[in-house]
Enzyme design. Structure first.
Site, short mmCIF file in Angstrom:
data_model
loop_
_atom_site.label_atom_id
_atom_site.label_comp_id
_atom_site.label_asym_id
_atom_site.label_seq_id
_atom_site.Cartn_x
_atom_site.Cartn_y
_atom_site.Cartn_z
N SER A 215 0.74 4.33 -1.30
CA SER A 215 0.32 5.65 -1.05
C SER A 215 0.16 5.96 0.74
O SER A 215 0.34 6.82 1.18
CB SER A 215 -0.92 6.05 -1.81
OG SER A 215 -2.04 5.10 -1.26
N ASP A 216 -0.36 4.64 1.08
CA ASP A 216 -0.71 4.67 2.61
C ASP A 216 0.83 4.91 3.26
O ASP A 216 0.79 5.91 4.22
CB ASP A 216 -1.20 3.51 3.19
CG ASP A 216 -2.69 3.55 2.88
OD1 ASP A 216 -3.44 4.18 2.96
OD2 ASP A 216 -3.39 2.12 2.78
N LEU A 217 1.46 4.16 3.09
CA LEU A 217 2.82 4.26 3.65
C LEU A 217 3.67 5.37 3.42
O LEU A 217 4.28 6.13 4.33
CB LEU A 217 3.79 3.00 3.12
CG LEU A 217 3.30 1.49 3.43
CD1 LEU A 217 4.12 0.46 2.66
CD2 LEU A 217 3.23 1.49 4.95
N GLY B 286 1.91 8.20 5.32
CA GLY B 286 2.32 8.37 6.87
C GLY B 286 3.72 8.78 7.00
O GLY B 286 3.99 9.69 7.91
N PRO C 207 0.81 -1.21 0.08
CA PRO C 207 0.03 0.14 -0.12
C PRO C 207 0.84 1.26 0.05
O PRO C 207 1.07 1.81 1.01
CB PRO C 207 -0.61 -0.20 1.16
CG PRO C 207 0.04 -1.02 2.11
CD PRO C 207 0.75 -1.93 1.34
#
Length: 397
Positions: free
Chosen positions: A170-172, A175, A168
């Site tokens: 874009s999530d990582l 963050g 993932p």
């Protein structure tokens, strides 16, 4: 215990899913006192094994994401629960949330409201598409951002359907970007005395991560296409089949190219008119990759790795995850660290990727059970045992 660089920072964690927790994990690993707030577990839930909706508390992912935190159960939809949050905010340095933008305003803990209670608060937000704009109120998830940010269009073999990256990303990246922004705001607070609202989104992070592919359009006016397992501009650089598997090599120019060609038995290749310049190699990349690929298929992965490394050509195997952690260099780097969980026993979680002299990010505590530190945190706010029991009786905690 050795002092940790962020052990004087208190963080309120209102995050869900992955992007927000990824940010908070960076702060927790470096010593911040993180108080994770979750709704109280109800009788209709499947017990303490459930953290928040869709996340199994005892699952490997949840355990890896939420180590080094304290857990407070609190119903923020009640006036009493909101007031407890406000009291926490008065003592906090950072608050992180990744809800849809309208939610924090509806529940009463948006930045402007909290800033009035604590002007020094650094407030971090991750959303799907930004805090304002035409898509601001939409929910966002990683794969949507991968598609909208362009990543899926350049991933996969040429001519195949758009392909999701296997993590993932874009999530990582959102963050990690937010964690950097929060640290910048904390540093600036030392000079100004005031906090800031730090924001990013899955879409912003994904577009930023496109980096060289993005500027191929914004500067060069070229729409990047799928290049499969090969570098979009430099050749030969990519993944090639060997006699027993695959090898990644990087010999795109100069000494690297000459040494690479000598090892694979094609010393004349750099002087071939089709391949004598980077532009020519790019123009004739299909032919070049076919010639190189035919040679590499003749020997094993480890044979090529040994011989290419001897002449300084970067190369390496393509591992499955079990092979990753069996690798000698990964073992030397100590990419897993043990943590003792009271229910699950000893777990090997993935350590923080950053090291520095004189200090080390650490895994000091396992992911807490739901509400594990509720009484402890409330007592720190000055609540008595009777007051805590009253809140528990009302199902506020």
């Amino acid at each position: 215990m050795t002092r940790l660089p962020l052990d004087d920072i208190r963080v309120i964690d209102l995050t869900i899913a992955r992007a927000g927790p990824t940010c908070v994990r960076q702060l927790a690993d470096w010593g911040a006192d993180v108080i994770r707030i979750e709704p109280p577990v109800r009788e209709s839930d499947s017990g303490a094994a459930l953290g928040i909706v869709g996340e199994r508390r005892h699952g490997s992912d949840f355990q890896n994401l939420h180590r080094n935190k304290r857990a407070l159960s609190l119903d923020l939809k009640t006036p009493e629960g909101l007031e407890i949050l406000m009291r926490l905010v008065e003592r906090a340095d950072v608050l992180v949330e990744n809800m849809r933008p309208p939610v924090k305003h509806r529940l009463g803990f948006d930045y402007e409201t909290l800033r009035r209670r604590n002007p020094r608060l650094v407030y971090g937000s991750i959303s799907g598409f930004g805090q304002d704009g035409p898509y601001a109120e939409r929910g966002g998830v990683d794969q949507i951002a991968q598609g909208m940010g362009g990543l899926m269009s350049v991933t996969g073999m040429p001519g195949t359907e758009p392909t999701r990256v296997g993590i993932p990303v874009s999530d990582l990246s959102a963050g990690l970007y937010l964690a950097v922004g929060i640290l910048v705001a904390l540093h600036d607070r030392e000079r100004t005395g005031e906090g800031r609202w730090v924001t990013t989104s899955l879409l912003e992070a994904m577009v930023a991560m496109m980096d060289l592919q993005a500027v191929r359009w914004t500067i060069d006016g070229k729409v990047p296409e799928q290049e499969g397992n090969h570098h979009p501009q430099l050749l030969p650089m990519g993944c090639f089949r060997t006699a027993d598997g695959y090898v990644n090599i990087a010999g795109p120019s100069g000494r690297l190219l000459r040494n690479f060609c000598k090892v694979i038995g094609l010393p004349e290749l750099p002087s071939d008119p089709r391949f004598e310049s980077p532009a020519q190699r790019f123009r004739n990349r299909a032919a070049l990759n076919e010639i190189v690929g035919a040679r590499l298929r003749a020997r094993t992965t480890q044979e090529w790795i040994r011989e290419l490394n001897e002449v300084g050509v970067p190369c390496g195997p393509v591992y499955c995850m079990d092979e990753v952690f069996a690798d000698a260099q990964v073992a030397h780097l100590g990419m897993t660290v043990p943590v003792e969980h009271p229910v699950l026993g000893r777990l090997a979680v993935v350590r923080n990727a950053v090291t520095m002299t004189g200090a080390a990010a650490s895994v000091r505590a396992p992911t807490p059970e739901a509400g594990q530190h509720t009484d402890e945190v409330l007592r720190e706010l000055g609540l008595s045992g009777a007051e805590i029991e009253t809140l528990r009786g009302k199902k506020i905690v």
